[in-house]
Design a protein around this motif. Structure first.
Motif, PDB file in Angstrom:
ATOM      1  N   UNK A 113       0.894  -1.189   0.154  1.00 19.49           N
ATOM      2  CA  UNK A 113       0.089   0.046   0.046  1.00 19.49           C
ATOM      3  C   UNK A 113       0.941   1.198  -0.152  1.00 19.49           C
ATOM      4  N   UNK A 114       0.713   2.235  -0.934  1.00 20.70           N
ATOM      5  CA  UNK A 114       1.451   3.308  -1.009  1.00 20.70           C
ATOM      6  C   UNK A 114       2.700   3.027  -1.106  1.00 20.70           C
ATOM      7  N   UNK A 115       3.300   1.812  -2.050  1.00 23.30           N
ATOM      8  CA  UNK A 115       4.518   1.702  -2.223  1.00 23.30           C
ATOM      9  C   UNK A 115       5.439   0.952  -0.958  1.00 23.30           C
ATOM     10  N   UNK A 116       4.616   0.610   0.149  1.00 23.16           N
ATOM     11  CA  UNK A 116       5.204  -0.088   1.376  1.00 23.16           C
ATOM     12  C   UNK A 116       4.858  -1.565   1.381  1.00 23.16           C
ATOM     13  N   UNK A 117       5.534  -2.355   2.061  1.00 19.71           N
ATOM     14  CA  UNK A 117       4.987  -3.617   2.358  1.00 19.71           C
ATOM     15  C   UNK A 117       4.459  -3.459   3.478  1.00 19.71           C
ATOM     16  N   UNK A 118       3.181  -3.914   3.541  1.00 27.26           N
ATOM     17  CA  UNK A 118       2.351  -3.844   4.899  1.00 27.26           C
ATOM     18  C   UNK A 118       2.531  -5.037   5.546  1.00 27.26           C
ATOM     19  N   UNK A 119       2.376  -6.298   4.859  1.00 25.26           N
ATOM     20  CA  UNK A 119       2.680  -7.735   5.538  1.00 25.26           C
ATOM     21  C   UNK A 119       2.908  -8.645   4.530  1.00 25.26           C
ATOM     22  N   UNK A 120       3.502  -9.664   4.909  1.00 27.32           N
ATOM     23  CA  UNK A 120       3.665 -10.860   3.915  1.00 27.32           C
ATOM     24  C   UNK A 120       3.593 -12.314   4.894  1.00 27.32           C
ATOM     25  N   UNK A 121       3.042 -13.139   4.165  1.00 24.93           N
ATOM     26  CA  UNK A 121       3.056 -14.580   4.880  1.00 24.93           C
ATOM     27  C   UNK A 121       2.042 -15.430   4.248  1.00 24.93           C
ATOM     28  N   UNK A 122       1.439 -16.341   4.964  1.00 26.34           N
ATOM     29  CA  UNK A 122       0.131 -17.275   4.558  1.00 26.34           C
ATOM     30  C   UNK A 122      -0.904 -16.626   4.281  1.00 26.34           C
ATOM     31  N   UNK A 123      -1.746 -16.915   3.321  1.00 23.59           N
ATOM     32  CA  UNK A 123      -3.000 -16.024   3.111  1.00 23.59           C
ATOM     33  C   UNK A 123      -3.683 -15.718   4.379  1.00 23.59           C
ATOM     34  N   UNK A 124      -3.912 -16.851   5.347  1.00 25.86           N
ATOM     35  CA  UNK A 124      -4.650 -16.623   6.469  1.00 25.86           C
ATOM     36  C   UNK A 124      -4.278 -15.535   7.304  1.00 25.86           C
ATOM     37  N   UNK A 125      -2.712 -15.367   7.291  1.00 20.07           N
ATOM     38  CA  UNK A 125      -2.081 -14.240   8.180  1.00 20.07           C
ATOM     39  C   UNK A 125      -2.170 -12.886   7.599  1.00 20.07           C
ATOM     40  N   UNK A 126      -2.412 -12.799   6.272  1.00 21.51           N
ATOM     41  CA  UNK A 126      -2.220 -11.412   5.557  1.00 21.51           C
ATOM     42  C   UNK A 126      -3.792 -11.075   5.328  1.00 21.51           C
ATOM     43  N   UNK A 127      -4.862 -12.022   4.841  1.00 16.73           N
ATOM     44  CA  UNK A 127      -6.286 -11.468   4.605  1.00 16.73           C
ATOM     45  C   UNK A 127      -6.870 -11.731   5.588  1.00 16.73           C
ATOM     46  N   UNK A 128      -6.962 -10.407   6.526  1.00 12.97           N
ATOM     47  CA  UNK A 128      -7.531 -10.674   7.724  1.00 12.97           C
ATOM     48  C   UNK A 128      -8.761  -9.367   7.529  1.00 12.97           C
TER      49      UNK A 128
END
Length: 257
Positions: free
Chosen positions: A208-223
């Protein structure tokens, strides 16, 4: 295998990417998601070696990407752009033959291994028998299959795809992503649809806006919270029997009947 460390990119005094560290592991599908303007396409171009970051380092097999020759890099990484279109009327066969360019010299003949690579690429995208069709006569989904076939003809280890399902109907979208899932490659893919990312990716990176907000398994990122914060949408998230997520979007209170 493909590692970007502290990647930043600036254009016309605007920050496009801001201190991103991300790794594509061997034989995984890493999805890049984020709202419009998040920097997804720019990040893919940097990882493909097409754009040099303003700051940071990117390496492949522990060797700086800048030290790879263009030919060797093209044999290793194939990039399918968003809305890739040829500038002339060519048939399917010639479109895929372009993928063999890194393996050829200017005057080298068409070898049996070139034909094998072309036919293997056609088979993998289920487009056998289309060789003589003009590319601009195909449907959107068929064109995208051919663009992927052209990339596969390069015989890469890494496939980078920039929103390959954009502007396709839902059936074609699922076919394309299922095809990608079956490939025995490392895949870096930008996706617009969060459910597609949840269904087909091993890991997800949210920008978001050029920054890495989070990365990981889908269940960890898509909250629910990250979807609300970064996509401004309320959602409920269910876990299916196969362990994958399904996202249900909720209408804002002001739009409910």
């Amino acid at each position: 295998m493909l590692v970007g460390e502290h990647l930043s990119l600036e254009r016309d005094h605007h920050t496009i990417l801001d201190d991103i560290t991300l790794t594509l592991n061997d034989h995984e599908i890493l999805g890049i998601i984020g709202p419009n303007g998040a920097g997804k396409s720019s990040l893919l171009s940097v990882f493909a070696g097409l754009v040099t970051p303003t700051k940071g380092d990117i390496s492949l097999d522990n060797i700086a990407l800048s030290k790879w020759s263009r030919r060797k890099l093209a044999k290793t990484i194939a990039f399918v752009e968003q809305q890739a279109e040829p500038h002339e009327r060519i048939d399917v066969r010639h479109a895929i033959e372009i993928g063999r360019t890194p393996h050829k010299t200017l005057l080298s003949p068409w070898f049996p291994e070139d034909e094998e690579a072309l036919q293997d690429a056609l088979e993998k995208v289920n487009m056998k028998g289309f060789e003589k069709r003009l590319l601009n006569s195909l449907s959107g989904g068929e064109k995208q299959r051919i663009h992927i076939a052209r990339a596969l003809a390069q015989k890469p280890r890494i496939l980078i795809l920039d929103e390959p399902t954009n502007h396709l109907d839902i059936g074609c979208q699922l076919e394309i992503l299922s095809l990608v899932r079956r490939l025995d490659l490392s895949v870096l893919i930008a996706l617009h649809d969060l459910n597609h990312a949840a269904m087909f990716c091993d890991r997800i990176a949210l920008l978001d806006h050029g920054r890495l907000i989070s990365s990981g398994l889908p269940e960890d990122v898509l909250t629910k919270q990250t979807i609300l914060t970064n996509f401004r949408a309320n959602a409920e998230i269910d876990k299916l029997e196969n362990g994958r997520l399904h996202i249900r979007y909720l209408l804002p209170p002001s739009l409910k009947g």
